[in-house]
Design an enzyme around this catalytic site. Structure first.
Site, PDB file in Angstrom:
ATOM      1  N   HIS A   1       0.799  -1.226   0.000  1.00  0.00           N
ATOM      2  CA  HIS A   1       0.000   0.000   0.000  1.00  0.00           C
ATOM      3  C   HIS A   1       0.824   1.263   0.000  1.00  0.00           C
ATOM      4  O   HIS A   1       0.275   2.354   0.040  1.00  0.00           O
ATOM      5  CB  HIS A   1      -0.930   0.013   1.209  1.00  0.00           C
ATOM      6  CG  HIS A   1      -1.933  -1.089   1.161  1.00  0.00           C
ATOM      7  ND1 HIS A   1      -3.133  -0.959   0.521  1.00  0.00           N
ATOM      8  CD2 HIS A   1      -1.886  -2.340   1.624  1.00  0.00           C
ATOM      9  CE1 HIS A   1      -3.799  -2.088   0.599  1.00  0.00           C
ATOM     10  NE2 HIS A   1      -3.064  -2.960   1.273  1.00  0.00           N
ATOM     11  N   ARG A   2       2.134   1.139   0.023  1.00  0.00           N
ATOM     12  CA  ARG A   2       2.920   2.362   0.101  1.00  0.00           C
ATOM     13  C   ARG A   2       2.664   3.233  -1.128  1.00  0.00           C
ATOM     14  O   ARG A   2       2.613   4.445  -1.030  1.00  0.00           O
ATOM     15  CB  ARG A   2       4.402   2.026   0.238  1.00  0.00           C
ATOM     16  CG  ARG A   2       5.167   3.148   0.882  1.00  0.00           C
ATOM     17  CD  ARG A   2       6.597   2.755   1.193  1.00  0.00           C
ATOM     18  NE  ARG A   2       6.730   2.104   2.488  1.00  0.00           N
ATOM     19  CZ  ARG A   2       7.381   0.984   2.684  1.00  0.00           C
ATOM     20  NH1 ARG A   2       7.948   0.371   1.684  1.00  0.00           N
ATOM     21  NH2 ARG A   2       7.482   0.473   3.890  1.00  0.00           N
ATOM     22  N   GLY A   3       2.483   2.585  -2.275  1.00  0.00           N
ATOM     23  CA  GLY A   3       2.203   3.315  -3.507  1.00  0.00           C
ATOM     24  C   GLY A   3       0.971   4.180  -3.365  1.00  0.00           C
ATOM     25  O   GLY A   3       0.994   5.373  -3.698  1.00  0.00           O
TER      26      GLY A   3
END
Lengths: 348, 685
Positions: free
Chosen positions: A286-288
Site C-alpha cells: 500500500h505504500r504506492g
C-alpha cells in the site's frame, strides 16, 4: 566569507520532472525522498545544491553536531547530552542559538556503516575509560538534504540503515555496548545509473518518488544550457543576480505551499481513482497508494489550491508508480506508466 | 523520545496478521512469529502498534535485565542475590527494534569496556536481548540478518534465557520476549532450519479491494495530518483491545486441552509431513492462546483449525525445495470424537494456487513442472511464461532450425540452485552478499579471533590478556584498574559471507540449439542468475558462436541486465570454444587486477563440441590445452555445466574439458537443489 554563488535553481534548463520531484519533497518531506535514475551530466547534483540554496535558513544550537531544532527539540537535546554523559546546560540558561543555511550533505560511495551511523571511539574508551561518540553522516543530515550519489553502488547494509532512518526519522547507534538515538529527518535524494546495477525492490520501494532522466535532445535547449553555463562561469555573481527575482519568487511559492499543505482536501472519488490506478498497474503493498495521495495533495498545494484535482493524480502517478510496479524477476523498470495502465486494462 | 504510533484498532484488513500478533502477545511460549509478505503492507506499523497495547509490567528498580519482582520468577544473577529485598517500579513493556547493523556483542551482550577498566574485572554489558526481556523484540528483514545473529535470537526465544560464553565471559540471564520477524521473500529466503524455529508464520499481501484501499489511504492521511487527534478517536477501541490481551494472559494458565484434541494435532502434523515435534507443541500453545483470547477455558476443534495453517505453512515438507509453500487450506471440520483425518495435500493444492499472488503462482508452477520439463526437454512443447508473447511457437522455430543460421530460444523453467561457494581463505575483503565465507575488514560479522592489527575494532579479551603481565610494573594512580599501552591493543578478525563474481560463459553455437537444449540451458543460466541476485553477486556474461566470443555483459551487479541479455541471446553457427575460454580468462584477469581479493567463479555452459580453433591445432585439442592453462591460475574457480543430452551416443567432451580445467562438473539436472539435501547440508554447517 566570500562564497562563490551557486548556479540558480530557476536557471536550470529542462529536466522539469526532476525539478518538480525535488520541490515536492521540499514542500512535504513526508514523501520520503526522490530517486533519480539516469545518465551522468544531467544536472542532478546542480539541481539539488541549487534547491538547498534558495531554502530559508534554519535555527540551530551553536556547535551541536546533531543539528537539533531549538524550538521543538530541546528535550532531545537534553536527552542526548544525558546519554552521552555530558554536563547539562546551566540551569535557566538556554544554549546559544544561531541561524544556518540548509546544507546538502553528501554520502560518498565508499562510506562505511560506521561513518553513516556514527560510532564509538574505542581507543579513547580503553585508554581513558570514557565513552566518546563520533556522530555519523545521518546526524549531520538532520533537517538538511542528504544526497546519495550512486546509491545502487553502496553496500546493501548501508542502504538499509539509510532508508531505515529515513522512514523512522531517527537514527539509533547500536554498537559495542552503546545505544542511543538521535533524530534524523532529512530529504533524501538518491541518484543511480541503472546500467551499473539495480537497487533491490525493497529499497526501491522506500524511495517515495522516482524520476528517469536523460540528456536533453533538442539542439536549441542544449545550446541554451551551454550559453547559460558559460555565462555563469564567466561572472557567477552577475549571473546569479539576474535570477534573484525568480529565485525569491520560487522560494516564496514553496513556503506558501508548505503552509497550505495541511489544508488540502481530497474528494472521495479521487481516492478511488488512486486505488484503481494502483490495482490496474499492479503495485505491491500500500505504500504506492499512500505516497500517491500525498503527492497529489502536495501538487495541489504547490499550485496554490486547497482542492486536489484529477490532473494532480495523473501527474503523481508518473512520479510515484514507475518503480513500484510489480515486475517479473529480472525485468526492467517501467518507463511509461500511462501506457502500462492502458496495456493492463486492455489485457483484462 | 516519545513517538505516537498508529493504533492497531485503526488497521484496515489484515485479519490473520492481527490475530497472529495477538496470539503471540498472549502466549510468548509460541516462540516467535515470522511475517512474510510484499513490501508496504504495514508490517512494521502493525508491530509497533502491538507494542503499545501490551500491559505494563512490574520490574525491579535499576535492574538492567527488567527482572520480575514476583516470587518464583527467573532472575539475573544480581537480583537472585538480592532477593527478596527488591524495589519495584511499574513501566511499559518495551519494543526493541533490532537494527540490521547490530553486532553480536550488542545483541547478546558483551564487555563493558570503560567499567571493566575502572574496576579491574570484566563487567558484563547487557545487550538487546536483555532489554527485550518481557517485552517485544522486532527484527525487520530478518532474512537479511547474519545467520549467526538469527540463531542467537532464536536460541534465546526458545529457551527463554540468554547464555553468553565467549571472550572470557560466562553469563546467563532470563530473556523471554515476544519475537516478531518480518521478511520479503523477494530478497531471498531464510534457511529452512531457521524457518522451522519460528513458531508461527503469516503471509501478508496488499488488499485487492478498492474500498479497502481507499479506506486505508483515508485513515493514513488523517493520521499523518493530526496524529494525536487520530489516536484519540480510536482510544476506546485501543483500550478494549489492550484489556482483552491482559485478560487473556490471566486466563491462559487455566486453559485446558482435551486428549482427543492432542491426538488431532499430532495427526495433523504427521499428515503434513512435518519434521520434528516443534509443530505439535506450538500448535497446542497457539490454540490455547486463541481460546484464552476468546475467553474460553477449553480448546475447541475450531481453535485448532484456525491456528493450524499458521503453524504448518512453513514446516511442511513435500517434494518441493524449501521455497515458500502456499498456505494450506484449513483442515476440514472434524468432530473431535471421530478419528481425525486431515485433508490430503494434493487436494488442497489447486485451491491454494488461486489464492496466491500471480507471481508466486507462476513461480510455483514452474517448480512443479521443472522435473517433468527437464526430462522431456527435447519435446519443448510447453511455452515458457516469460517470453511467450515475443516469440513464435517453439515448433516453428524447430523446423526453421536447419534453414536458418540464427534463432532465438525462450528461457526454460528456472529452478532452485544448489549452493555454490568459493573456497575459504585468509584474505581480508570488503563487501556484502551471501555466497562465500571470507574474512572481512568491516565491523560486521562474527568475531573469530584476534590479531595485532586494531583498526578501531578492538578485542578486549585479547587486549587484557596482552596487558596482564605488565600491570604490576605500570601501576600508577589514575583511577583505572588496568593500564594499557598501544602495543597491548588487539583487533578482532571477523568473518562473514560476501558475494562473488560469477562469469557466465555460454555456448551459443548451433549444436546447442538442437532439440530444444538451448531452452533448458537458458533455464539453467536463469536459475543461476536468480541465485546470484539473492546472494548479491556480481555477474558478467560471455557468449561464443560463429568465429569469436563476445563480452555481452562486463562485470556488474545488474543481474537484471544479464537476464534481459539472456532472453535476447541468439543461437547458431559454429563453436569457437577456445575463443570463449580465452576471452573469459581475459575478463577474469582484468577483474582480478581491479579487485585483487575477489574470488571469481567461471561458469561454463557448453556441450564441449567445438569446431573452430584459434590457431593451427585441432579445435578440441586446442580447447583442452587452453583449459589446462586456465586451470593453472589458482585464483579462479571453474564450474562446467554440461548441456549434452544423455543418449546412446555421447561424446563426454564437456566432462573432459572439466577435467582439464580442474573444474566442478554438473549436468543441468545435478544443479538442482533438493529440499532434503539442502536441509542436511545446512545442519552440517
Amino acid at each position: 566569507m566570500n562564497i562563490r554563488p551557486i548556479y540558480p535553481f530557476t536557471a536550470i534548463v529542462g529536466q522539469d520532472k526532476m525539478k518538480l520531484a525535488l520541490m515536492l519533497n521540499v514542500i512535504n518531506p513526508g514523501l520520503s525522498g526522490v530517486l533519480i535514475r539516469g545518465e551522468k551530466g544531467t544536472a542532478k547534483s546542480t539541481a539539488v545544491r541549487a534547491l538547498a540554496d534558495i531554502l530559508p535558513e534554519i535555527p540551530v544550537f551553536v556547535d551541536d553536531p546533531y543539528q537539533l531544532d531549538p524550538n521543538e527539540e530541546y528535550d532531545s537535546y537534553l536527552d542526548i547530552r544525558n546519554s552521552l554523559q555530558l554536563p547539562p546546560p546551566e540551569a535557566g540558561k538556554q544554549p546559544q542559538v544561531g541561524m544556518r543555511k540548509v546544507r546538502v550533505v553528501e554520502l560518498p560511495v565508499g562510506a562505511t556503516e560506521d561513518r553513516v551511523v556514527g560510532t564509538l571511539d574505542l581507543e579513547h574508551a580503553l585508554k581513558k575509560g570514557e565513552k566518546r561518540v563520533e556522530p555519523g553522516i545521518l546526524a549531520q543530515a538532520h533537517r538538511n538534504i542528504l544526497y546519495v550519489d550512486e546509491v545502487n553502488l553502496l553496500d546493501d547494509h548501508v542502504v538499509d540503515v539509510l532508508l531505515d532512518s529515513a522512514a523512522m526519522g531517527v537514527n539509533t547507534i547500536e554498537r559495542e555496548g552503546i545505544s542511543f538515538t538521535h533524530p534524523a529527518r532529512f530529504t533524501l535524494v538518491g541518484t543511480m545509473n541503472p546500467e551499473e546495477g539495480e537497487l533491490r525492490p525493497q529499497l526501491l520501494d522506500r524511495f517515495g518518488l522516482c524520476v528517469n532522466i536523460e540528456g536533453i535532445q533538442a539542439a536549441r535547449d542544449r545550446v541554451e544550457i551551454m550559453e547559460r553555463r558559460a555565462a555563469f562561469d564567466l561572472d557567477p555573481e552577475g549571473f546569479a543576480a539576474q535570477w534573484t527575482a525568480e529565485s525569491t519568487a520560487l522560494a516564496d511559492r514553496l513556503l506558501i505551499a508548505r503552509a497550505l499543505y495541511p489544508q488540502v482536501q481530497v474528494e472521495r472519488p479521487l481516492l478511488f481513482e488512486i486505488a484503481q490506478y494502483c490495482l490496474d498497474v499492479g503495485v505491491d503493498g500500500h505504500r504506492g497508494d499512500i505516497i500517491m495521495l500525498k503527492t497529489a495533495k502536495t501538487l495541489a498545494a504547490f499550485d496554490g489550491r486547497t482542492e486536489t484535482e484529477s490532473a494532480d493524480v495523473q501527474t503523481a502517478a508518473e512520479l510515484v508508480l514507475p518503480h513500484r510496479v510489480r515486475r517479473q524477476p529480472l525485468m526492467e523498470i517501467a518507463d511509461n506508466i500511462q501506457g502500462l495502465r492502458k496495456r493492463a486494462l486492455a489485457a483484462h | 523520545m516519545e513517538q505516537t504510533v498508529y493504533p492497531l484498532a485503526a488497521m484496515v484488513g489484515q485479519k490473520t496478521f492481527r490475530q497472529g500478533l495477538l496470539l503471540a502477545a498472549v502466549n510468548p511460549a509460541i516462540g516467535g512469529i515470522l511475517v512474510r509478505g510484499e513490501k508496504g503492507t504495514a508490517k512494521s506499523t502493525m508491530v509497533r502498534a502491538l507494542a503499545a497495547l501490551l500491559p505494563d509490567i512490574p520490574v525491579v528498580r535499576g535492574c538492567a535485565f527488567s527482572c520480575s519482582p514476583e516470587p518464583g520468577a527467573d532472575r539475573c544473577p544480581d537480583c537472585r542475590l538480592r532477593f527478596p529485598q527488591l524495589e519495584t517500579t511499574i513501566r511499559r513493556a518495551r519494543l526493541i527494534n533490532l537494527p540490521l547493523n547490530a553486532t553480536e556483542d550488542r545483541v547478546a551482550g558483551g564487555i563493558d569496556f570503560p567499567r571493566s577498566l575502572q574496576r579491574g574485572k570484566v563487567v558484563f554489558s547487557p545487550g538487546l536481548l536483555a532489554s527485550a526481556h518481557r517485552g517485544l523484540l522486532y527484527v525487520d528483514e530478518v532474512n537479511l540478518l547474519d545467520d549467526h545473529i538469527v540463531d542467537l535470537i532464536l536460541d534465546a526465544a526458545a529457551s527463554g534465557e540468554n547464555r553468553v560464553e565467549r571472550e572470557g565471559i560466562s553469563f546467563r540471564h532470563p530473556a523471554r520476549f515476544i519475537l516478531v520477524g518480518t521478511m520479503n521473500p523477494e530478497e531471498g529466503e531464510l534457511r529452512p532450519q531457521l524457518l522451522d524455529r519460528f513458531g508461527l508464520c503469516l503471509e501478508v499481501a496488499g488488499a485487492k479491494e478498492l474500498e479497502e484501499r481507499v479506506e486505508l489511504m483515508e485513515r493514513r492521511d488523517a493520521y499523518d495530518l493530526n496524529q494525536d487527534g487520530f489516536c484519540a478517536e480510536y482510544q476506546t477501541a485501543t483500550d478494549q483491545l489492550a484489556h482483552r490481551i491482559a485478560q487473556a494472559r490471566v486466563l491462559l494458565p487455566k486453559v485446558r486441552i482435551g486428549a482427543n484434541l492432542r491426538g488431532f494435532i499430532g495427526e495433523l502434523c504427521r499428515e503434513n509431513n512435518v519434521a520434528g515435534h516443534r509443530a505439535d507443541l506450538v500448535m497446542e500453545q497457539a490454540a490455547k492462546a486463541l481460546a484464552a483470547l476468546e475467553g474460553r477455558l477449553e480448546v475447541s476443534v475450531e481453535h485448532v483449525r484456525v491456528v493450524a495453517p499458521l503453524v504448518l505453512i512453513h514446516r511442511r515438507r513435500d517434494a518441493q525445495p524449501p521455497q515458500p509453500p502456499p498456505p494450506p487450506e484449513p483442515p476440514e471440520p472434524q468432530p473431535p470424537e471421530d478419528q481425525p483425518e486431515p485433508p490430503n495435500q494434493d487436494q488442497g493444492q489447486p485451491e491454494q494456487n488461486q489464492e496466491e499472488t500471480k507471481q508466486q503462482q507462476e513461480q510455483q508452477e514452474q517448480q512443479e513442472q521443472a522435473p517433468e520439463q527437464q526430462s522431456q526437454a527435447e519435446d519443448q512443447e510447453q511455452p515458457a511464461k516469460q517470453e511467450a508473447q515475443e516469440e513464435p511457437s517453439e515448433n516453428q522455430e524447430q523446423q526453421a532450425a536447419n534453414n536458418r543460421d540464427e534463432q532465438l530460444f525462450e528461457i526454460g523453467p528456472a529452478f532452485k540452485v544448489k549452493p555454490l561457494t568459493a573456497v575459504k581463505d585468509r584474505i581480508v575483503r570488503r563487501g556484502s552478499g551471501r555466497r562465500s565465507r571470507s574474512r572481512i575488514s568491516q565491523k560486521k560479522g562474527r568475531y573469530v579471533k584476534s590479531s595485532l592489527q586494531t583498526n578501531n575494532d578492538i578485542a578486549l579479551d585479547a587486549t587484557l590478556r596482552a596487558a596482564a603481565p605488565y600491570q604490576r610494573q605500570r601501576a600508577c594512580d589514575d583511577g583505572l584498574a588496568v593500564h594499557l599501552t598501544r602495543q597491548d591493543l588487539r583487533g578482532k578478525i571477523r568473518e562473514k559471507r560476501i558475494g562473488n563474481f560469477l562469469l557466465f560463459v555460454v555456448d551459443a553455437s548451433g549444436s546447442m540449439g538442437a532439440r530444444g537444449r538451448m531452452a533448458a540451458s537458458k533455464g539453467a543460466v536463469m536459475s543461476l542468475l536468480l541465485d546470484a541476485y539473492q546472494k548479491r553477486d556480481r555477474v558478467g556474461m560471455i557468449t561464443f558462436r560463429r568465429n569469436e566470443a563476445f563480452v555481452n555483459l562486463p562485470p556488474t551487479t545488474s543481474v537484471d541486465t544479464a537476464g534481459r541479455l539472456l532472453a535476447e541471446m541468439p543461437v547458431g553457427g559454429r563453436t569457437p570454444l577456445s575463443a570463449g575460454l580465452a576471452k573469459s580468462h581475459e575478463q577474469v584477469r582484468n577483474y582480478l587486477i581491479r579487485n585483487p581479493t575477489a574470488q571469481p567463479i567461471v561458469i561454463l555452459i557448453t556441450d564441449g563440441k567445438c569446431n573452430v580453433a584459434l590457431g593451427e591445432r585441432k579445435p578440441v585439442e586446442e580447447s583442452l590445452h587452453l583449459a589446462s592453462a586456465l586451470s593453472r591460475d589458482g585464483r579462479i574457480r571453474t564450474i562446467v555445466v554440461d548441456t549434452e543430452e544423455a543418449g546412446l551416443v555421447t561424446f563426454g567432451l564437456a566432462q573432459r574439458l572439466a577435467g582439464a580445467l580442474e573444474a566442478q562438473y554438473f549436468k543441468i539436472d545435478d544443479l538442482k537443489a533438493e529440499a532434503l539435501v539442502n536441509i542436511v547440508r545446512g545442519q552440517q554447517q
